[in-house]
Design a protein around this motif. Structure first.
Motif, PDB file in Angstrom:
ATOM      1  N   ARG A 196       0.831  -1.205   0.000  1.00 10.43           N
ATOM      2  CA  ARG A 196       0.000   0.000   0.000  1.00 10.43           C
ATOM      3  C   ARG A 196       0.872   1.265   0.000  1.00 10.43           C
ATOM      4  O   ARG A 196       0.647   2.194  -0.792  1.00 10.43           O
ATOM      5  CB  ARG A 196      -0.914  -0.002   1.225  1.00 10.43           C
ATOM      6  CG  ARG A 196      -1.862   1.190   1.272  1.00 10.43           C
ATOM      7  CD  ARG A 196      -2.808   1.125   2.443  1.00 10.43           C
ATOM      8  NE  ARG A 196      -2.130   1.208   3.732  1.00 10.43           N
ATOM      9  CZ  ARG A 196      -1.942   0.180   4.550  1.00 10.43           C
ATOM     10  NH1 ARG A 196      -2.384  -1.020   4.233  1.00 10.43           N
ATOM     11  NH2 ARG A 196      -1.332   0.335   5.693  1.00 10.43           N
ATOM     12  N   ARG A 199       2.644   1.707  -3.375  1.00  8.51           N
ATOM     13  CA  ARG A 199       1.734   2.184  -4.410  1.00  8.51           C
ATOM     14  C   ARG A 199       1.467   3.685  -4.244  1.00  8.51           C
ATOM     15  O   ARG A 199       1.471   4.443  -5.235  1.00  8.51           O
ATOM     16  CB  ARG A 199       0.429   1.392  -4.339  1.00  8.51           C
ATOM     17  CG  ARG A 199      -0.514   1.645  -5.518  1.00  8.51           C
ATOM     18  CD  ARG A 199      -1.767   0.799  -5.402  1.00  8.51           C
ATOM     19  NE  ARG A 199      -1.454  -0.615  -5.541  1.00  8.51           N
ATOM     20  CZ  ARG A 199      -1.881  -1.565  -4.707  1.00  8.51           C
ATOM     21  NH1 ARG A 199      -2.611  -1.252  -3.658  1.00  8.51           N
ATOM     22  NH2 ARG A 199      -1.572  -2.824  -4.923  1.00  8.51           N
ATOM     23  N   GLU A 200       1.283   4.120  -2.997  1.00  5.00           N
ATOM     24  CA  GLU A 200       1.055   5.540  -2.734  1.00  5.00           C
ATOM     25  C   GLU A 200       2.273   6.378  -3.145  1.00  5.00           C
ATOM     26  O   GLU A 200       2.123   7.465  -3.738  1.00  5.00           O
ATOM     27  CB  GLU A 200       0.749   5.751  -1.252  1.00  5.00           C
ATOM     28  CG  GLU A 200      -0.610   5.203  -0.826  1.00  5.00           C
ATOM     29  CD  GLU A 200      -0.791   5.199   0.679  1.00  5.00           C
ATOM     30  OE1 GLU A 200       0.178   5.539   1.401  1.00  5.00           O
ATOM     31  OE2 GLU A 200      -1.897   4.847   1.149  1.00  5.00           O
ATOM     32  N   ALA A 202       4.538   5.604  -5.418  1.00  3.41           N
ATOM     33  CA  ALA A 202       4.655   5.602  -6.873  1.00  3.41           C
ATOM     34  C   ALA A 202       3.627   6.547  -7.503  1.00  3.41           C
ATOM     35  O   ALA A 202       3.930   7.247  -8.480  1.00  3.41           O
ATOM     36  CB  ALA A 202       4.482   4.185  -7.413  1.00  3.41           C
ATOM     37  N   GLU A 203       2.432   6.580  -6.940  1.00  4.22           N
ATOM     38  CA  GLU A 203       1.406   7.497  -7.460  1.00  4.22           C
ATOM     39  C   GLU A 203       1.845   8.957  -7.312  1.00  4.22           C
ATOM     40  O   GLU A 203       1.540   9.802  -8.162  1.00  4.22           O
ATOM     41  CB  GLU A 203       0.088   7.272  -6.720  1.00  4.22           C
ATOM     42  CG  GLU A 203      -0.610   5.976  -7.104  1.00  4.22           C
ATOM     43  CD  GLU A 203      -1.808   5.673  -6.220  1.00  4.22           C
ATOM     44  OE1 GLU A 203      -1.950   6.355  -5.165  1.00  4.22           O
ATOM     45  OE2 GLU A 203      -2.588   4.762  -6.556  1.00  4.22           O
ATOM     46  N   ALA A 204       2.590   9.241  -6.246  1.00  2.00           N
ATOM     47  CA  ALA A 204       3.043  10.609  -5.998  1.00  2.00           C
ATOM     48  C   ALA A 204       4.291  10.969  -6.802  1.00  2.00           C
ATOM     49  O   ALA A 204       4.653  12.153  -6.888  1.00  2.00           O
ATOM     50  CB  ALA A 204       3.330  10.796  -4.510  1.00  2.00           C
ATOM     51  N   PRO A 206       5.679  10.144 -10.533  1.00  2.00           N
ATOM     52  CA  PRO A 206       5.552   9.494 -11.848  1.00  2.00           C
ATOM     53  C   PRO A 206       6.879   9.006 -12.410  1.00  2.00           C
ATOM     54  O   PRO A 206       6.885   8.160 -13.307  1.00  2.00           O
ATOM     55  CB  PRO A 206       4.958  10.595 -12.739  1.00  2.00           C
ATOM     56  CG  PRO A 206       4.323  11.557 -11.786  1.00  2.00           C
ATOM     57  CD  PRO A 206       5.152  11.523 -10.554  1.00  2.00           C
ATOM     58  N   HIS A 211       7.016   2.229 -11.293  1.00  2.00           N
ATOM     59  CA  HIS A 211       6.055   2.149 -12.399  1.00  2.00           C
ATOM     60  C   HIS A 211       6.525   1.130 -13.436  1.00  2.00           C
ATOM     61  O   HIS A 211       5.745   0.292 -13.910  1.00  2.00           O
ATOM     62  CB  HIS A 211       5.894   3.517 -13.058  1.00  2.00           C
ATOM     63  CG  HIS A 211       5.162   4.514 -12.224  1.00  2.00           C
ATOM     64  ND1 HIS A 211       3.794   4.560 -12.158  1.00  2.00           N
ATOM     65  CD2 HIS A 211       5.628   5.499 -11.402  1.00  2.00           C
ATOM     66  CE1 HIS A 211       3.431   5.536 -11.328  1.00  2.00           C
ATOM     67  NE2 HIS A 211       4.519   6.117 -10.861  1.00  2.00           N
ATOM     68  N   CYS A 214       6.273  -2.381 -12.210  1.00  2.00           N
ATOM     69  CA  CYS A 214       4.871  -2.808 -12.175  1.00  2.00           C
ATOM     70  C   CYS A 214       4.277  -2.932 -13.573  1.00  2.00           C
ATOM     71  O   CYS A 214       3.061  -3.134 -13.710  1.00  2.00           O
ATOM     72  CB  CYS A 214       4.035  -1.807 -11.370  1.00  2.00           C
ATOM     73  SG  CYS A 214       4.263  -1.893  -9.594  1.00  2.00           S
ATOM     74  N   ASP A 217       1.280  -0.651 -14.410  1.00  2.00           N
ATOM     75  CA  ASP A 217      -0.005  -0.843 -13.726  1.00  2.00           C
ATOM     76  C   ASP A 217       0.284  -1.081 -12.243  1.00  2.00           C
ATOM     77  O   ASP A 217       0.762  -2.153 -11.855  1.00  2.00           O
ATOM     78  CB  ASP A 217      -0.732  -2.050 -14.327  1.00  2.00           C
ATOM     79  CG  ASP A 217      -2.103  -2.276 -13.697  1.00  2.00           C
ATOM     80  OD1 ASP A 217      -2.446  -1.571 -12.735  1.00  2.00           O
ATOM     81  OD2 ASP A 217      -2.817  -3.186 -14.166  1.00  2.00           O
ATOM     82  N   LEU A 218      -0.007  -0.081 -11.413  1.00  2.00           N
ATOM     83  CA  LEU A 218       0.343  -0.171  -9.997  1.00  2.00           C
ATOM     84  C   LEU A 218      -0.452  -1.238  -9.248  1.00  2.00           C
ATOM     85  O   LEU A 218      -0.109  -1.573  -8.110  1.00  2.00           O
ATOM     86  CB  LEU A 218       0.159   1.191  -9.324  1.00  2.00           C
ATOM     87  CG  LEU A 218       1.132   2.285  -9.781  1.00  2.00           C
ATOM     88  CD1 LEU A 218       0.867   3.581  -9.027  1.00  2.00           C
ATOM     89  CD2 LEU A 218       2.582   1.846  -9.594  1.00  2.00           C
ATOM     90  N   SER A 219      -1.477  -1.781  -9.880  1.00  2.00           N
ATOM     91  CA  SER A 219      -2.168  -2.904  -9.246  1.00  2.00           C
ATOM     92  C   SER A 219      -1.283  -4.154  -9.228  1.00  2.00           C
ATOM     93  O   SER A 219      -1.591  -5.128  -8.531  1.00  2.00           O
ATOM     94  CB  SER A 219      -3.487  -3.206  -9.963  1.00  2.00           C
ATOM     95  OG  SER A 219      -3.258  -3.697 -11.269  1.00  2.00           O
TER      96      SER A 219
END
Length: 317
Positions: A196, A199-200, A202-204, A206, A211, A214, A217-219
């Motif tokens: 978790r 993922r947070e 990586a979202e912050a 780019p 990335h 993954c 796809d961060l899922s």
């Protein structure tokens, strides 16, 4: 006929595993089958335990009368005194009298304990803590589990629900845990928590290499990716790993201050990172335990029995 053999049963959400140990704690053989607890009644699961045990004994040429005892490790809140699974959320089980049902098939002494407890016992009997009398095992998987051996004895508490190390508090009113509380160690130091936070991060960012790892796809994030990205020089991943090590370290420091074990072991998938996890974790923990280096702080090491730890431990209950 002299009884020589012990049976260990490791009940998991996916598989039932059965092993037979001899009097020298040698694992003679093992067998497994699917659990499927949501697709069938619990009595069918226990029947499969019995049938897998019988099939393995037959393969090994051992008669049922030669079995000294049977032990079971199960996830969830365990009433070890009465042999009942009080609650296992991953199974949808409540108040399941496993031992009473299994005694319909085998008339031998039986014990039931939590799966993390039996893994700790297995490592003490035949693994990385063999010969040690004071052992702490912390398992890092979907959740955070643990077991404690004190003066050679498995600690199970006076009733069900003891030794839930992952549900000790790390942050008051912190991140929500699966148990319903906020701020449990499990919410931060489990593989789930690590994923978790990665993922947070990586979202912050780019530009983070997470990335790429993954596949865009961060899922697809898993517990290895932040470590792999850190090794590639990714700053965001390094912050995730550093925070993870500090959170896990604070939990272990608390356990050291309570028990002062002579062996501290990590199990579960995250422990497979080896030195990139263990070296900074040991560096963080040792000076921060009570009284620092004035007292003995055991080095944190990897457990070695892997998926067989539960078989050794259950058979040794």
């Amino acid at each position: 006929m002299e009884k020589k053999y012990r049976v260990g049963i490791d009940l998991g959400g996916t598989n039932i595993k059965v092993g037979v140990l001899d009097e020298d704690d040698k694992l003679l053989g093992k067998k497994s089958g699917k659990t499927d607890p949501y697709k069938r009644d619990w009595q069918e699961v226990v029947k499969d335990m019995a049938e897998l045990t019988g099939a393995l004994l037959a393969e090994l040429g051992i008669e049922a009368g030669e079995v000294l005892k049977i032990g079971i490790g199960s996830p969830g809140m365990i009433d070890h005194i009465n042999g009942v699974v009080k609650f296992a959320g991953n199974f949808g089980w409540s108040d399941i009298p496993i031992l009473a049902e299994l005694r319909r098939y085998y008339d031998v002494p039986m014990r039931l304990s939590n799966d993390a407890n039996v893994a700790a016992l297995g490592e003490a009997v035949a693994g990385a803590a063999k010969g040690a009398r004071h052992v702490l095992l912390v398992t890092l998987g979907t959740g955070v589990g643990g077991g404690v051996i004190s003066d050679g004895h498995l600690q199970e508490g006076g009733s069900a629900g003891a030794m839930e190390l992952g549900h000790t508090l790390l942050v008051r009113d912190g991140e929500e845990c699966t148990c319903g509380r906020k701020g449990c160690l499990e919410a931060y130091a489990s593989a789930t928590g690590l994923i978790r936070h990665a993922r947070e991060a990586a979202e912050a960012d780019p530009q983070s290499k997470m990335h790429e790892l993954c596949k865009g796809d961060l899922s697809n994030m898993n517990g290895r990716i932040p470590f792999d990205a850190m090794r590639l020089g990714d700053a965001a991943a390094k912050r995730v790993v550093d925070n993870y090590i500090r959170d896990l370290g604070e939990g272990i420091i608390n356990f050291i201050n309570i028990w002062r074990p002579e062996k501290i072991l990590l199990g579960g998938g995250i422990s497979n990172e080896g030195d990139p996890l263990l070296d900074p974790l040991n560096a963080y923990v040792k000076p921060r335990a009570f009284a620092g280096e004035r007292g003995y702080v055991a080095p944190i090491e990897r457990a070695v029995l892997g998926n067989d730890a539960g078989l050794y431990g259950a058979a040794s209950l």
